[in-house]
Design a protein around this motif. Sequence first.
Motif, PDB file in Angstrom:
ATOM      1  N   PRO A  35      77.660  17.033  36.528  1.00  0.00           N
ATOM      2  CA  PRO A  35      77.586  15.839  37.392  1.00  0.00           C
ATOM      3  C   PRO A  35      77.125  14.592  36.639  1.00  0.00           C
ATOM      4  O   PRO A  35      77.531  13.478  36.991  1.00  0.00           O
ATOM      5  CB  PRO A  35      76.546  16.222  38.458  1.00  0.00           C
ATOM      6  CG  PRO A  35      76.449  17.708  38.422  1.00  0.00           C
ATOM      7  CD  PRO A  35      76.817  18.146  37.041  1.00  0.00           C
ATOM      8  N   VAL A  36      76.325  14.784  35.610  1.00  0.00           N
ATOM      9  CA  VAL A  36      75.881  13.624  34.820  1.00  0.00           C
ATOM     10  C   VAL A  36      77.079  12.994  34.114  1.00  0.00           C
ATOM     11  O   VAL A  36      77.197  11.765  34.018  1.00  0.00           O
ATOM     12  CB  VAL A  36      74.799  14.043  33.789  1.00  0.00           C
ATOM     13  CG1 VAL A  36      74.338  12.845  32.969  1.00  0.00           C
ATOM     14  CG2 VAL A  36      73.615  14.691  34.492  1.00  0.00           C
ATOM     15  N   ALA A  37      77.981  13.841  33.623  1.00  0.00           N
ATOM     16  CA  ALA A  37      79.198  13.331  32.975  1.00  0.00           C
ATOM     17  C   ALA A  37      80.024  12.524  33.983  1.00  0.00           C
ATOM     18  O   ALA A  37      80.517  11.435  33.680  1.00  0.00           O
ATOM     19  CB  ALA A  37      80.022  14.491  32.420  1.00  0.00           C
ATOM     20  N   LEU A  38      80.151  13.054  35.200  1.00  0.00           N
ATOM     21  CA  LEU A  38      80.906  12.324  36.237  1.00  0.00           C
ATOM     22  C   LEU A  38      80.248  10.973  36.511  1.00  0.00           C
ATOM     23  O   LEU A  38      80.917   9.943  36.646  1.00  0.00           O
ATOM     24  CB  LEU A  38      80.934  13.129  37.540  1.00  0.00           C
ATOM     25  CG  LEU A  38      81.641  14.479  37.509  1.00  0.00           C
ATOM     26  CD1 LEU A  38      81.567  15.127  38.885  1.00  0.00           C
ATOM     27  CD2 LEU A  38      83.097  14.317  37.097  1.00  0.00           C
ATOM     28  N   GLU A  39      78.950  10.992  36.573  1.00  0.00           N
ATOM     29  CA  GLU A  39      78.220   9.763  36.899  1.00  0.00           C
ATOM     30  C   GLU A  39      78.331   8.742  35.752  1.00  0.00           C
ATOM     31  O   GLU A  39      78.512   7.545  35.995  1.00  0.00           O
ATOM     32  CB  GLU A  39      76.754  10.122  37.203  1.00  0.00           C
ATOM     33  CG  GLU A  39      75.826   8.971  37.489  1.00  0.00           C
ATOM     34  CD  GLU A  39      76.242   8.084  38.661  1.00  0.00           C
ATOM     35  OE1 GLU A  39      77.193   8.399  39.384  1.00  0.00           O
ATOM     36  OE2 GLU A  39      75.611   7.022  38.815  1.00  0.00           O
ATOM     37  N   GLY A  40      78.253   9.230  34.510  1.00  0.00           N
ATOM     38  CA  GLY A  40      78.385   8.332  33.363  1.00  0.00           C
ATOM     39  C   GLY A  40      79.746   7.647  33.365  1.00  0.00           C
ATOM     40  O   GLY A  40      79.862   6.440  33.118  1.00  0.00           O
ATOM     41  N   ALA A  41      80.782   8.428  33.666  1.00  0.00           N
ATOM     42  CA  ALA A  41      82.141   7.869  33.685  1.00  0.00           C
ATOM     43  C   ALA A  41      82.298   6.854  34.817  1.00  0.00           C
ATOM     44  O   ALA A  41      82.918   5.804  34.650  1.00  0.00           O
ATOM     45  CB  ALA A  41      83.160   8.997  33.834  1.00  0.00           C
ATOM     46  N   LEU A  42      81.724   7.175  35.976  1.00  0.00           N
ATOM     47  CA  LEU A  42      81.818   6.233  37.106  1.00  0.00           C
ATOM     48  C   LEU A  42      81.105   4.923  36.772  1.00  0.00           C
ATOM     49  O   LEU A  42      81.621   3.828  37.043  1.00  0.00           O
ATOM     50  CB  LEU A  42      81.223   6.859  38.375  1.00  0.00           C
ATOM     51  CG  LEU A  42      81.152   5.938  39.606  1.00  0.00           C
ATOM     52  CD1 LEU A  42      82.533   5.468  40.048  1.00  0.00           C
ATOM     53  CD2 LEU A  42      80.464   6.631  40.776  1.00  0.00           C
ATOM     54  N   LYS A  43      79.916   5.033  36.169  1.00  0.00           N
ATOM     55  CA  LYS A  43      79.174   3.807  35.832  1.00  0.00           C
ATOM     56  C   LYS A  43      80.011   2.926  34.924  1.00  0.00           C
ATOM     57  O   LYS A  43      80.111   1.724  35.128  1.00  0.00           O
ATOM     58  CB  LYS A  43      77.853   4.120  35.109  1.00  0.00           C
ATOM     59  CG  LYS A  43      76.719   4.664  35.898  1.00  0.00           C
ATOM     60  CD  LYS A  43      76.097   3.717  36.895  1.00  0.00           C
ATOM     61  CE  LYS A  43      76.837   3.726  38.195  1.00  0.00           C
ATOM     62  NZ  LYS A  43      76.486   4.643  39.210  1.00  0.00           N
ATOM     63  N   LEU A  44      80.612   3.540  33.895  1.00  0.00           N
ATOM     64  CA  LEU A  44      81.364   2.735  32.934  1.00  0.00           C
ATOM     65  C   LEU A  44      82.555   2.071  33.615  1.00  0.00           C
ATOM     66  O   LEU A  44      82.788   0.879  33.467  1.00  0.00           O
ATOM     67  CB  LEU A  44      81.830   3.608  31.769  1.00  0.00           C
ATOM     68  CG  LEU A  44      82.458   2.829  30.617  1.00  0.00           C
ATOM     69  CD1 LEU A  44      81.399   2.033  29.854  1.00  0.00           C
ATOM     70  CD2 LEU A  44      83.210   3.747  29.654  1.00  0.00           C
ATOM     71  N   LYS A  45      83.307   2.857  34.384  1.00  0.00           N
ATOM     72  CA  LYS A  45      84.542   2.286  34.940  1.00  0.00           C
ATOM     73  C   LYS A  45      84.246   1.207  35.975  1.00  0.00           C
ATOM     74  O   LYS A  45      84.913   0.196  36.036  1.00  0.00           O
ATOM     75  CB  LYS A  45      85.482   3.369  35.479  1.00  0.00           C
ATOM     76  CG  LYS A  45      85.123   3.982  36.797  1.00  0.00           C
ATOM     77  CD  LYS A  45      86.150   5.026  37.210  1.00  0.00           C
ATOM     78  CE  LYS A  45      85.855   6.368  36.585  1.00  0.00           C
ATOM     79  NZ  LYS A  45      86.460   7.517  37.223  1.00  0.00           N
ATOM     80  N   GLU A  46      83.212   1.411  36.788  1.00  0.00           N
ATOM     81  CA  GLU A  46      83.045   0.462  37.897  1.00  0.00           C
ATOM     82  C   GLU A  46      82.522  -0.894  37.454  1.00  0.00           C
ATOM     83  O   GLU A  46      82.802  -1.899  38.099  1.00  0.00           O
ATOM     84  CB  GLU A  46      82.188   1.038  39.029  1.00  0.00           C
ATOM     85  CG  GLU A  46      80.722   1.186  38.738  1.00  0.00           C
ATOM     86  CD  GLU A  46      79.937   1.724  39.930  1.00  0.00           C
ATOM     87  OE1 GLU A  46      80.255   1.396  41.065  1.00  0.00           O
ATOM     88  OE2 GLU A  46      78.973   2.475  39.688  1.00  0.00           O
TER      89      GLU A  46
END
Length: 608
Positions: A477-488
């Motif tokens: 889930p941390v990986a998912l969250e890191g990717a979301l932070k970057l893209k948004e």
Amino acid sequence: MCGIIGYVGHRPVVPILIEGLNRLEYRGYDSAGVAVVNGSGLEITKAAGRISVLEEMIDFESKNTFGIGHTRWATHGAPNDTNAHPHIDSSEKIAVVHNGIIENYKSLRTFLEQHGVTFKTDTDTEVVAQLIGHFYDGDLERAVRRALREVSGTYGLGVICTEEPGVMVAARKGSPLIIGVGQGEHILASDASAILSHTSQVVYLDDGEIARIEAGNFRLTTLDNVPISKETEEVEWSLEEIERAGYEHFMLKEIMEQPESMRNCLRGRIDLTEGAVHLGGLVDCTRELVRAKRFILTACGTAWHAALVGEYLFEEFVRIPTEVEYASEFRYRNPIVDDGTAVIAVSQSGETADTLAALREAKQRGALVLGVVNTVGSTIARETDAGVYLHVGPEIGVASTKAFTGQVAVLALMACYLGRRKHMSPAAAADYLQALSRIPEQMQETLDKVNVESEKVAERYSQRNNWLYLGRGYNYPVALEGALKLKEISYIHSEGLPAAEMKHGPIALITEGMPVVFIATSGLQYEKIISNMCEVQSRGGSVIAIATEGDHEIAKQADHVIYVPHTIEPLQPLLASIPLQLIAYHAAVIRGCNVDKPRNLAKSVTVE
Ligand code: M6R
């Protein structure tokens, strides 16, 4: 999801509306507008773009003391000047600001057109203004009530009329509204942030309620005109907490204050000597929770990622089957929910429409519903049977940071609270809680050490348009969250995946120098993730590893290593997420993006 403000009182209204809109701008920022009532009629100023555009146009010297304002996140109609709120009826007497969606606006529009109304905008909101105008016979409140009987959809509404200066009518169904109660004045707003510089005394409107608000009093009724009496409540957040405190962006402030917000979140909840957790909000339903056959955690976006960590925590420590559902999917797929199911809605704002709809669905199907919510008094907090507040303070930056770590921490507390009543021994709980209570100081250590490294990584790779984030177990889930932070916030395409999934397809994406972030802190799957790192490196990808302090070996498989302090595996998301927040933040700044108000987004998504 828009921001609404309204004022009726004795002070000049324009500065109050503009200040309120600036505080609400995080809710939407496609266009903004204000309507005030002057001696001769409605004075409307509105424009596409940020509040700053409106500020350039508006007359700050105006002496008017009554008006409404709006900051928009477009749903129906392009974000241009015409579609900006407030909207007016054909007689140009009635002005409306609206947050929500009028689902039957097309049929209402046809009905009104058949009655000679000509529409000027493409919005669903104009239909409301015109409908109120259609029913208006000298009593604004009655006309609003009558109009709302025809409307289906969601709304937070502020309505004024030139024929009744000093009377503002507000109505709520599905979109939050609060009345701030001052001395000889009232302020209507979508949330407390727009009210707090004037008063901390508020009244929360509930769905199906209408308020008639004047300077010296207000009256609440149901849609059917049944009077409602409500106590004024005190908002606990201070104005200071919702300001930037010298940081360039709210997001950075909120990242940096995580040690403090975590302390506030954990305060009074951990008893190290007894190995016990105290969660007052769960006391009344503890028996039911312990007997539950199944947990469903439901949420959206970042909160969904936190819920995924929660799933792992609950299954490991409570040993009750737990699922995580996107709130937007849950409601529409005929879910199997019964009185043996406890549904936990996770939400920072407590107003996310999909999450709210999911919890209502669960409630209707007989589940016990709980909230893990940050905003006190929010709709989700009020509609759940029980719950636990995050207590991390207001989060204003659109990209969720401290709320994520707060959500994970609360779910970690809940796992222990319930685990102790099931299978977790006092000794195991004491160790776990010892580790949890060290998190605030470890967050500070992390922030002190990783900011510079994270900025370097952002500088090196911010022009790359594709990133991967990979993690296993609790770090998935941390990986998912890191990717979301970057893209948004930086508009870089990034994907988060369980690291092992990479070889089932996404590995084809790896090209020379492509940044691949591995969350590779120590734990059960450490060796496996090192193998995944080798697989990326051997294909030319650039490996950025988030690793545990002291792990020098990892540098052989990584182009960059960012170290975080050691903690037990279930709590690693609380530390490992911090460098990812910072990488996203710095990448967005380097790319010249608006960090706190990323394009197309809004803080609180109150439409489905
Ligand atoms: O207020 P909520 O936690 O219910 O909001 C859920 C999502 O809209 C939110 O987490 C969103 O994904 C953020 N922009 C992520 O940073």
